[in-house]
Design a protein around this motif. Structure first.
Motif, mmCIF file in Angstrom:
data_model
loop_
_atom_site.group_PDB
_atom_site.id
_atom_site.type_symbol
_atom_site.label_atom_id
_atom_site.label_comp_id
_atom_site.label_asym_id
_atom_site.label_seq_id
_atom_site.Cartn_x
_atom_site.Cartn_y
_atom_site.Cartn_z
ATOM 1 N N LEU A 1 4.373 -3.924 -16.375
ATOM 2 C CA LEU A 1 4.302 -3.560 -14.963
ATOM 3 C C LEU A 1 3.080 -4.193 -14.310
ATOM 4 N N ASP B 1 7.731 -4.686 -2.829
ATOM 5 C CA ASP B 1 7.914 -4.533 -4.269
ATOM 6 C C ASP B 1 6.582 -4.388 -4.995
ATOM 7 N N SER C 1 5.990 -0.815 -4.700
ATOM 8 C CA SER C 1 6.874 -0.088 -5.615
ATOM 9 C C SER C 1 6.379 -0.188 -7.052
ATOM 10 N N LEU C 2 5.927 -1.380 -7.433
ATOM 11 C CA LEU C 2 5.426 -1.573 -8.790
ATOM 12 C C LEU C 2 4.119 -0.816 -9.024
ATOM 13 N N SER D 1 5.035 2.745 -9.551
ATOM 14 C CA SER D 1 5.574 2.926 -10.896
ATOM 15 C C SER D 1 4.452 2.901 -11.932
ATOM 16 N N ASN E 1 13.120 4.482 -13.546
ATOM 17 C CA ASN E 1 12.039 3.918 -12.756
ATOM 18 C C ASN E 1 11.940 2.409 -12.958
ATOM 19 N N ALA F 1 12.606 -0.925 -10.405
ATOM 20 C CA ALA F 1 11.668 -2.048 -10.237
ATOM 21 C C ALA F 1 12.341 -3.369 -10.609
ATOM 22 N N HIS G 1 14.704 -4.465 -7.841
ATOM 23 C CA HIS G 1 13.937 -4.961 -6.702
ATOM 24 C C HIS G 1 13.501 -6.404 -6.934
#
Length: 305
Positions: A21, A57, A60-61, A64, A151, A155, A158
């Motif tokens: 990630l 994104d 979003s990452l 996460s 989750n 990701a 996306h």
């Protein structure tokens, strides 16, 4: 009162997941910064809209990644659920801002379509290639974990759509370079912005439902109540609440009126049957039942507290 916690966590390689990630975050930051600079220098609105997509994104990452770290923190008397809803709250905020910015991009794309401007297509082509390569690497990094974790799957999807958007920008750059059809930049911007609104609205709707404690769409409350009511010792199921705490936890709370004044050990056996029923059939992994006998209260299935 009976209360059950059934968890279905994936513990495989948590450090590796966090590392992948983090690498994906760095790659997407590089893409976003490069595309913003490139979009400004080249005058490409499509490149700027793709940069916005990549930036969403990145957020979003980051969420996460933060959730992966925060999940290790224990609940406390001040935070009895811990930080389990941080991801949902961030999704709501990200989706809201995404829709606003995408709407502004559509307005600008319409203006630009009426008065097309020359675009430095060479820069657009090279930066879209960078986006394809970097997003492609991120997709490969997250693919394995996406098969077992919701989750990570989010990701992964996306980033996969990011890569596709970069391919669209590359096609537009090539058309502008060899055919000088500069209006295609506005069309691509419009298309990407519409996609962002569609994706953002869906995320906004889902996160709002969770924050408002709405019953998940996949949970048929009436059917569940009928199945529990079918137990021989149960007279009535009422005061039912079903809500989703986060992506992994669905809670069921209800009052159950018994036909007889049963013992606690008998209640535990019935509770276990209810837990098995709702978990295996409806993926409800937290059950909180209040047993009653002859209590004078509202017996409606749904009671407004």
């Amino acid at each position: 009162m009976g209360h059950n916690h059934s968890h279905n966590h994936t513990h495989a390689h948590p450090d590796l997941k966090g590392r992948n990630l983090f690498i994906s975050i760095l790659l997407n930051i590089v893409i976003t910064v490069s595309q913003v600079i490139g979009g400004v220098l080249s005058g490409s609105l499509a490149l700027l809209s793709d940069a916005l997509h990549n930036f969403s994104d990145v957020l979003s990452l980051v969420v996460s990644y933060a959730a992966n770290k925060l999940a290790k923190k224990k609940a406390s008397t001040h935070r009895t659920f811990g930080y389990k809803r941080a991801e949902i709250l961030a999704a709501f905020i990200n989706a809201s801002t995404l829709i606003i910015v995408a709407t502004l991009l559509i307005i600008e794309a319409i203006k630009r379509f009426r008065n097309p401007e020359a675009i430095e297509s060479g820069l657009v082509i090279w930066l879209s290639l960078l986006g394809i390569v970097a997003n492609g690497l991120s997709v490969l990094l997250l693919k394995k974990d996406s098969e077992a974790n919701m989750n990570m799957k989010s990701a992964y999807l996306h980033l996969l759509t990011d890569m596709m958007a970069s391919v669209a920008v590359l096609v537009g750059g090539l058309l502008m370079k060899y055919y000088e059809v500069y209006w295609v930049d506005s069309v691509l911007t419009f298309a990407i912005a519409i996609y962002l609104i569609w994706m953002g609205f869906d995320l906004l709707k889902d996160s709002t439902k969770v924050l408002m404690l709405f019953t998940p769409d996949s949970i048929p409350i009436r059917q569940i109540v009928e199945e529990i009511n079918a137990f021989e010792s149960i007279k009535n199921v009422h005061h039912v609440h079903v809500w989703q705490l986060n992506e992994e936890e669905i809670h069921l709370e209800a009052h159950i009126d018994f036909k007889e004044d049963i013992s606690l050990s008998q209640f535990d056996l019935i509770l276990h049957e209810i837990e098995d029923l709702v978990f295996h059939k409806y993926d409800i992994n937290h059950v909180n039942i209040q047993p009653e006998f002859g209590k004078n209260d509202a017996k409606d299935m749904i009671v407004q507290d």
